[in-house]
Motif scaffolding. Structure first.
Motif, PDB file in Angstrom:
ATOM      1  N   THR A 140       0.988  -1.156  -0.013  1.00 22.24           N
ATOM      2  CA  THR A 140       0.020   0.043   0.114  1.00 22.24           C
ATOM      3  C   THR A 140       0.902   1.372   0.437  1.00 22.24           C
ATOM      4  O   THR A 140       2.011   1.503  -0.047  1.00 22.24           O
ATOM      5  N   TYR A 141       0.222   2.452  -0.390  1.00 19.16           N
ATOM      6  CA  TYR A 141       0.703   3.680  -0.307  1.00 19.16           C
ATOM      7  C   TYR A 141      -0.016   4.289  -0.566  1.00 19.16           C
ATOM      8  O   TYR A 141      -0.989   4.361  -0.716  1.00 19.16           O
ATOM      9  N   ASP A 142       0.888   5.911  -0.895  1.00 18.83           N
ATOM     10  CA  ASP A 142      -0.132   6.810  -0.800  1.00 18.83           C
ATOM     11  C   ASP A 142      -1.537   7.122  -0.215  1.00 18.83           C
ATOM     12  O   ASP A 142      -2.577   6.924  -0.128  1.00 18.83           O
ATOM     13  N   GLU A 143      -1.190   6.965   1.545  1.00 20.06           N
ATOM     14  CA  GLU A 143      -1.549   6.885   2.822  1.00 20.06           C
ATOM     15  C   GLU A 143      -2.186   6.515   2.676  1.00 20.06           C
ATOM     16  O   GLU A 143      -4.093   5.686   3.238  1.00 20.06           O
ATOM     17  N   GLY A 144      -2.238   4.883   1.671  1.00 24.75           N
ATOM     18  CA  GLY A 144      -2.899   3.169   2.327  1.00 24.75           C
ATOM     19  C   GLY A 144      -4.312   3.590   1.506  1.00 24.75           C
ATOM     20  O   GLY A 144      -4.893   2.385   0.980  1.00 24.75           O
ATOM     21  N   ASP A 145      -4.068   4.489   0.278  1.00 27.35           N
ATOM     22  CA  ASP A 145      -5.393   4.265  -0.751  1.00 27.35           C
ATOM     23  C   ASP A 145      -5.459   3.756  -1.750  1.00 27.35           C
ATOM     24  O   ASP A 145      -5.796   3.625  -2.516  1.00 27.35           O
ATOM     25  N   ARG A 146      -3.852   3.100  -2.537  1.00 24.47           N
ATOM     26  CA  ARG A 146      -3.382   2.827  -3.349  1.00 24.47           C
ATOM     27  C   ARG A 146      -2.446   1.845  -3.025  1.00 24.47           C
ATOM     28  O   ARG A 146      -1.746   1.793  -2.329  1.00 24.47           O
ATOM     29  N   SER A 147      -2.801   0.808  -3.953  1.00 20.60           N
ATOM     30  CA  SER A 147      -1.790  -0.349  -3.923  1.00 20.60           C
ATOM     31  C   SER A 147      -1.324  -1.019  -5.067  1.00 20.60           C
ATOM     32  O   SER A 147      -1.509  -0.687  -6.068  1.00 20.60           O
ATOM     33  N   VAL A 148      -0.130  -2.354  -4.423  1.00 21.23           N
ATOM     34  CA  VAL A 148       0.200  -2.768  -5.960  1.00 21.23           C
ATOM     35  C   VAL A 148       0.314  -3.767  -5.531  1.00 21.23           C
ATOM     36  O   VAL A 148      -0.067  -4.324  -4.175  1.00 21.23           O
ATOM     37  N   ALA A 149       0.096  -4.789  -6.135  1.00 22.74           N
ATOM     38  CA  ALA A 149       0.090  -6.558  -5.644  1.00 22.74           C
ATOM     39  C   ALA A 149       0.716  -7.124  -5.800  1.00 22.74           C
ATOM     40  O   ALA A 149       1.707  -7.214  -6.883  1.00 22.74           O
ATOM     41  N   TYR A 150       1.188  -7.992  -5.020  1.00 21.33           N
ATOM     42  CA  TYR A 150       2.208  -8.914  -5.534  1.00 21.33           C
ATOM     43  C   TYR A 150       1.985 -10.588  -5.087  1.00 21.33           C
ATOM     44  O   TYR A 150       1.461 -10.709  -4.469  1.00 21.33           O
ATOM     45  N   VAL A 151       3.134 -11.578  -5.681  1.00 21.24           N
ATOM     46  CA  VAL A 151       3.614 -12.889  -5.437  1.00 21.24           C
ATOM     47  C   VAL A 151       4.196 -13.079  -4.896  1.00 21.24           C
ATOM     48  O   VAL A 151       5.535 -12.537  -6.008  1.00 21.24           O
ATOM     49  N   ALA A 152       5.099 -13.430  -3.972  1.00 15.78           N
ATOM     50  CA  ALA A 152       6.247 -14.615  -3.756  1.00 15.78           C
ATOM     51  C   ALA A 152       6.736 -15.811  -3.881  1.00 15.78           C
ATOM     52  O   ALA A 152       5.513 -16.843  -3.144  1.00 15.78           O
ATOM     53  N   ALA A 153       6.840 -16.514  -4.396  1.00 19.71           N
ATOM     54  CA  ALA A 153       7.236 -18.150  -4.281  1.00 19.71           C
ATOM     55  C   ALA A 153       8.781 -18.592  -4.362  1.00 19.71           C
ATOM     56  O   ALA A 153       9.350 -17.826  -4.996  1.00 19.71           O
ATOM     57  N   ALA A 154       8.645 -19.417  -2.932  1.00 17.41           N
ATOM     58  CA  ALA A 154      10.078 -19.828  -3.615  1.00 17.41           C
ATOM     59  C   ALA A 154      10.309 -21.308  -4.468  1.00 17.41           C
ATOM     60  O   ALA A 154       9.127 -21.653  -3.933  1.00 17.41           O
ATOM     61  N   VAL A 155      10.860 -21.270  -4.860  1.00 17.72           N
ATOM     62  CA  VAL A 155      10.749 -22.519  -6.348  1.00 17.72           C
ATOM     63  C   VAL A 155      12.569 -23.016  -6.349  1.00 17.72           C
ATOM     64  O   VAL A 155      12.905 -22.569  -6.883  1.00 17.72           O
TER      65      VAL A 155
END
Length: 192
Positions: A140-155
């Protein structure tokens, strides 16, 4: 004289050969192209470098005061998937056991240091949703009003992090992040 010239030539050839090997060694130890997302994985979108000053980390550490395992090599790329979506990928290679240790630390930190309300930070969404050692979360950014989506994986020895940003609307698409992360996981598994 001829013998001295032969020895000097042999020594110079050896130095050049060693220099070539030393120069090529980091490339062999880096992250190979075959492990990274390709345009075919991204609907034909061309990949390129990540822009300077990207405000979102591509190897997140939600708790600033708690270190996470560090990779021995890493590589990132970015692609404009559509007029609204920019996709980022970071592939990091760890020593044996390090990739799983990073994802375990990330999961723990996502719960301990999660952002709430109008905070800038990270919010956990799902764990082990694409298989073991995977996590879906929002940055989250912009005081929590906006976001980016993440996926993390160990392979294996790799940690794959895919982030999807939508600078127009300001809400990264978790479904799109899952799709690209699944493709990135297949590439990492094949590149072991």
């Amino acid at each position: 004289m001829r013998r001295t010239l032969t020895i000097v030539t042999a020594v110079l050839a050896g130095v050049v050969a060693l220099g070539g090997t030393a120069a090529a060694a980091p490339e062999r130890r880096g992250i190979p192209d075959r492990v990274m997302l390709q345009p075919a994985d991204l609907g034909g979108a061309a990949t390129g470098p990540v822009e300077a000053g990207l405000p979102h980390p591509l190897l997140p550490q939600p708790c600033a005061d708690t270190p996470v395992p560090q990779p021995v090599a890493a590589r990132s790329l970015a692609a404009d998937y559509s007029p609204r979506h920019r996709v980022y990928e970071n592939v990091a290679r760890y020593r044996p056991g390090g990739a799983q240790a990073y994802v375990n630390a990330l999961k723990e930190q996502l719960h301990r240091c999660k952002a709430g309300g109008d905070e800038v930070g990270f919010v956990p969404v799902a764990e082990d949703h694409l298989g073991p050692d995977t996590v879906l979360f929002l940055g989250t950014y912009d005081e929590g009003d906006r976001s980016v989506a993440y996926v993390a994986a160990a392979v294996g020895r790799y940690v794959v992090v895919v982030m999807v940003a939508d600078p127009v609307v300001g809400a990264g698409d978790p479904t799109m992040a899952n799709t690209f992360a699944s493709r990135a996981m297949l590439r990492a598994a094949a590149g072991k």
